[in-house]
Enzyme design. Structure first.
Site, PDB file in Angstrom:
ATOM      1  N   THR A  93      -5.130   5.898 -21.140  1.00 43.00           N
ATOM      2  CA  THR A  93      -4.859   4.575 -20.605  1.00 43.00           C
ATOM      3  C   THR A  93      -3.455   4.208 -21.065  1.00 43.00           C
ATOM      4  O   THR A  93      -2.872   4.860 -21.935  1.00 43.00           O
ATOM      5  CB  THR A  93      -5.869   3.536 -21.123  1.00 43.00           C
ATOM      6  OG1 THR A  93      -5.934   3.631 -22.545  1.00 43.00           O
ATOM      7  CG2 THR A  93      -7.246   3.756 -20.524  1.00 43.00           C
TER       8      THR A  93
ATOM      9  N   LYS B 205      -3.373   0.448 -24.561  1.00 46.90           N
ATOM     10  CA  LYS B 205      -3.863   0.314 -25.941  1.00 46.90           C
ATOM     11  C   LYS B 205      -2.654   0.395 -26.885  1.00 46.90           C
ATOM     12  O   LYS B 205      -1.818  -0.495 -26.824  1.00 46.90           O
ATOM     13  CB  LYS B 205      -4.933   1.367 -26.204  1.00 46.90           C
ATOM     14  CG  LYS B 205      -6.160   1.198 -25.261  1.00 46.90           C
ATOM     15  CD  LYS B 205      -7.278   2.148 -25.584  1.00 46.90           C
ATOM     16  CE  LYS B 205      -8.520   1.862 -24.756  1.00 46.90           C
ATOM     17  NZ  LYS B 205      -8.608   2.634 -23.505  1.00 46.90           N
TER      18      LYS B 205
ATOM     19  N   ARG C 209      -2.782  -2.715 -17.924  1.00 47.57           N
ATOM     20  CA  ARG C 209      -4.050  -2.025 -17.723  1.00 47.57           C
ATOM     21  C   ARG C 209      -3.842  -0.942 -16.671  1.00 47.57           C
ATOM     22  O   ARG C 209      -3.607  -1.232 -15.497  1.00 47.57           O
ATOM     23  CB  ARG C 209      -5.120  -2.996 -17.217  1.00 47.57           C
ATOM     24  CG  ARG C 209      -5.412  -4.138 -18.160  1.00 47.57           C
ATOM     25  CD  ARG C 209      -5.898  -3.644 -19.499  1.00 47.57           C
ATOM     26  NE  ARG C 209      -7.254  -3.181 -19.422  1.00 47.57           N
ATOM     27  CZ  ARG C 209      -8.305  -3.857 -19.889  1.00 47.57           C
ATOM     28  NH1 ARG C 209      -8.131  -5.024 -20.469  1.00 47.57           N
ATOM     29  NH2 ARG C 209      -9.517  -3.368 -19.789  1.00 47.57           N
TER      30      ARG C 209
ATOM     31  N   GLU D  89      -0.544   4.877  -0.256  1.00 45.08           N
ATOM     32  CA  GLU D  89      -1.363   6.087  -0.428  1.00 45.08           C
ATOM     33  C   GLU D  89      -0.495   7.331  -0.297  1.00 45.08           C
ATOM     34  O   GLU D  89       0.347   7.429   0.594  1.00 45.08           O
ATOM     35  CB  GLU D  89      -2.497   6.096   0.597  1.00 45.08           C
ATOM     36  CG  GLU D  89      -3.561   5.082   0.224  1.00 45.08           C
ATOM     37  CD  GLU D  89      -4.742   5.056   1.169  1.00 45.08           C
ATOM     38  OE1 GLU D  89      -4.880   5.967   1.997  1.00 45.08           O
ATOM     39  OE2 GLU D  89      -5.535   4.107   1.067  1.00 45.08           O
TER      40      GLU D  89
ATOM     41  N   ASP E 126      -8.119  13.350 -24.386  1.00 41.56           N
ATOM     42  CA  ASP E 126      -8.143  11.936 -23.981  1.00 41.56           C
ATOM     43  C   ASP E 126      -7.501  11.147 -25.111  1.00 41.56           C
ATOM     44  O   ASP E 126      -8.127  10.877 -26.137  1.00 41.56           O
ATOM     45  CB  ASP E 126      -9.599  11.496 -23.748  1.00 41.56           C
ATOM     46  CG  ASP E 126      -9.705  10.035 -23.334  1.00 41.56           C
ATOM     47  OD1 ASP E 126      -8.727   9.288 -23.541  1.00 41.56           O
ATOM     48  OD2 ASP E 126     -10.767   9.646 -22.814  1.00 41.56           O
TER      49      ASP E 126
ATOM     50  N   TYR F  92       0.842  -1.214   0.000  1.00 41.85           N
ATOM     51  CA  TYR F  92       0.000   0.000   0.000  1.00 41.85           C
ATOM     52  C   TYR F  92       0.869   1.252   0.000  1.00 41.85           C
ATOM     53  O   TYR F  92       1.855   1.315   0.728  1.00 41.85           O
ATOM     54  CB  TYR F  92      -0.894   0.013   1.243  1.00 41.85           C
ATOM     55  CG  TYR F  92      -2.347  -0.218   0.897  1.00 41.85           C
ATOM     56  CD1 TYR F  92      -3.032   0.716   0.130  1.00 41.85           C
ATOM     57  CD2 TYR F  92      -3.015  -1.363   1.313  1.00 41.85           C
ATOM     58  CE1 TYR F  92      -4.356   0.503  -0.207  1.00 41.85           C
ATOM     59  CE2 TYR F  92      -4.344  -1.572   0.976  1.00 41.85           C
ATOM     60  CZ  TYR F  92      -5.013  -0.628   0.216  1.00 41.85           C
ATOM     61  OH  TYR F  92      -6.308  -0.839  -0.126  1.00 41.85           O
TER      62      TYR F  92
HETATM   63  N1  DSN Z   1     -13.293   0.178 -23.660  1.00 41.24           N
HETATM   64  C1  DSN Z   1     -12.397   1.088 -24.321  1.00 41.24           C
HETATM   65  C2  DSN Z   1     -12.408   0.870 -25.778  1.00 41.24           C
HETATM   66  O1  DSN Z   1     -12.602  -0.257 -26.209  1.00 41.24           O
HETATM   67  O2  DSN Z   1     -12.205   1.794 -26.555  1.00 41.24           O
HETATM   68  C3  DSN Z   1     -12.685   2.470 -23.972  1.00 41.24           C
HETATM   69  O3  DSN Z   1     -12.965   2.593 -22.630  1.00 41.24           O
END
Ligand code: DSN
Length: 422
Positions: free
Chosen positions: A229, A232, A238, A59, A203, A57
């Site tokens: 994120t 991707k 993740r 924080e 974003d 942990y």
């Molecule tokens: N679930 C993601 C996507 O597939 O684009 C976005 O949150």
């Protein structure tokens, strides 16, 4: 055992879960994975994700934690931050958000209050739930104004963005989304946000790897806040990050912790650091450009076969296909393609007359197949399989679908993935 790293202890302790992990590894190896938000992480990222850092942990932030024992965690988090700052050229990075939705929520908490007007792209036009869509907390607790794409071009209607922004004066404007096949014009959004007195949030979840690799223009210097994120096109675990200019750093840090989250997921932070290290290497630039080359080749091959692409093509990793002319819905098409070994998701298309759970389109992305080593030369074959699978689905021909799945497996056998050894 075929999962890499091997999982002998898990297999002994919990064969049921271990078996499913093994099955999933094989599934990922045997499919042409075209879900635009997915990828294959490296063995190094996998190892960091599965490390003892999950036990801790932490924080707070480095040097200001609420728990003892941070001698090594502080260093891990600081390395991730420094790598993010260097890779993207930003003043500040917060690497603690659990994923993309919490990262976006932090922008709301930092710069808006419940009831305030916010602006984002409508979900059916390619936006994200957290950009103010009605079923999301962001649409329920704020007053969302939504822009979209032009019907004729399938591209963002920047005149509409400007008109709406000046009329409604939102606190936040989101640029970016989940189904945008074209380059996002960050300078144009920045000009509008400035005129309207809004904070611009880029974003870049889908395109972060392309931005890092120089295959999509960067929002840095245009958007005050950048959320992404990490899993991707950026090819990390993740997780998520928020990057800001110096003026917006403090508010974002406070919003992430203690505003929204407790302890950061340190194993994820370590894996983000590893992925950012990988993304800083020259070969990642080649990777980012190869993703786009594959997407363009796949778009061209699909168009040749009579598929109707929203906006007529792609500039990035993503293709959105309107199947109306093929006389099949996105959902049955996606299900048939999955049975044929080609994994993607059904998706709404702009101005979709059908419902989101049974929409007109499918969404494809090339980040994962590029990691695997597939090239533009493979794309006509993939387009042919897609075409044949959809025709077979329309004709209820399961034998034809099974045959394609076999052909897909044969091709992919020569392209191993990290995480699995045949
Ligand atoms: N679930 C993601 C996507 O597939 O684009 C976005 O949150």
């Amino acid at each position: 055992m075929t999962h890499q790293p091997a999982i002998p202890e898990l297999t002994a302790a919990d064969p049921q879960i271990a078996g499913l992990v093994e099955d999933e590894a094989r599934r990922q190896a045997e499919k042409i994975r075209l879900i635009a938000s997915e990828n294959y992480v490296s063995q190094a990222v996998l190892e960091a994700t599965g490390s003892v850092l999950t036990n801790k942990y932490s924080e707070g932030y480095a040097g200001k934690r609420y728990y003892e024992g941070q001698q090594f965690i502080d260093q891990v988090e600081q390395i991730a931050i420094e790598r993010a700052k260097a890779l993207f050229g930003v003043d500040h990075a917060n690497v603690q958000p659990y994923s993309g939705s919490p990262a976006n929520l932090a922008a709301y908490l930092a710069f808006a209050s419940p009831g305030d007007t916010v602006m984002g792209m409508a979900l059916p036009d390619g936006g994200h739930l957290t950009h103010g869509w009605s079923v999301s907390a962001t649409g329920k607790w704020f007053n969302p104004v939504r822009y979209g794409v032009r019907k004729e071009t399938g591209r963002v209607d920047l005149d509409q963005v400007r008109e709406l922004a000046l009329e409604h004066r939102p606190k936040l404007i989101f640029a970016g989304g989940t189904a945008i096949p074209r380059t996002i014009d960050f300078p144009a959004f920045a000009e509008i946000a400035k005129e309207a007195g809004a904070v611009l949030v880029a974003d870049i979840a889908h395109i972060a790897g392309l931005v890092a690799g120089g295959a999509h223009p960067s929002p840095v210097g245009h958007a005050q806040v950048i959320t992404t994120t990490t899993h991707k096109t950026l090819r990390g675990p993740r997780g998520a990050m928020i990057m800001t200019d110096a003026d917006h750093a403090k508010a974002i840090d406070k919003a992430v912790f203690p505003g929204l989250q407790g302890g950061p997921h340190n194993h994820t932070t370590a894996a983000i650091a590893v992925a950012l290290g990988e993304a800083a290497k020259p070969e990642f630039r080649d990777y980012a450009h190869a993703i786009v080359a594959n997407a363009k080749a796949l778009a061209e091959a699909l168009i040749e076969r009579g598929f109707d692409l929203v906006s007529g093509g792609t500039d990035n990793h993503l293709l959105l296909v309107d199947l109306t002319s093929k006389q099949i819905g996105g959902k049955p098409a996606a299900q048939a393609l999955d049975r044929a070994g080609i994994e993607l998701n059904y998706n709404t298309v702009p101005f979709d007359p059908r419902k989101p759970f049974d929409p007109s389109g499918i969404r494809l992305g090339t980040a994962a197949i590029t990691t695997r080593g597939l090239t533009p030369e493979h794309q006509p074959q993939i387009a042919e399989w897609i075409d044949r699978s959809i025709a077979a689905a329309a004709a209820n021909d399961e034998d034809a679908i099974n045959k394609i799945a076999g052909e897909v497996r044969d091709l992919l056998a020569a392209y191993p993935i990290p995480g699995y050894r045949a």
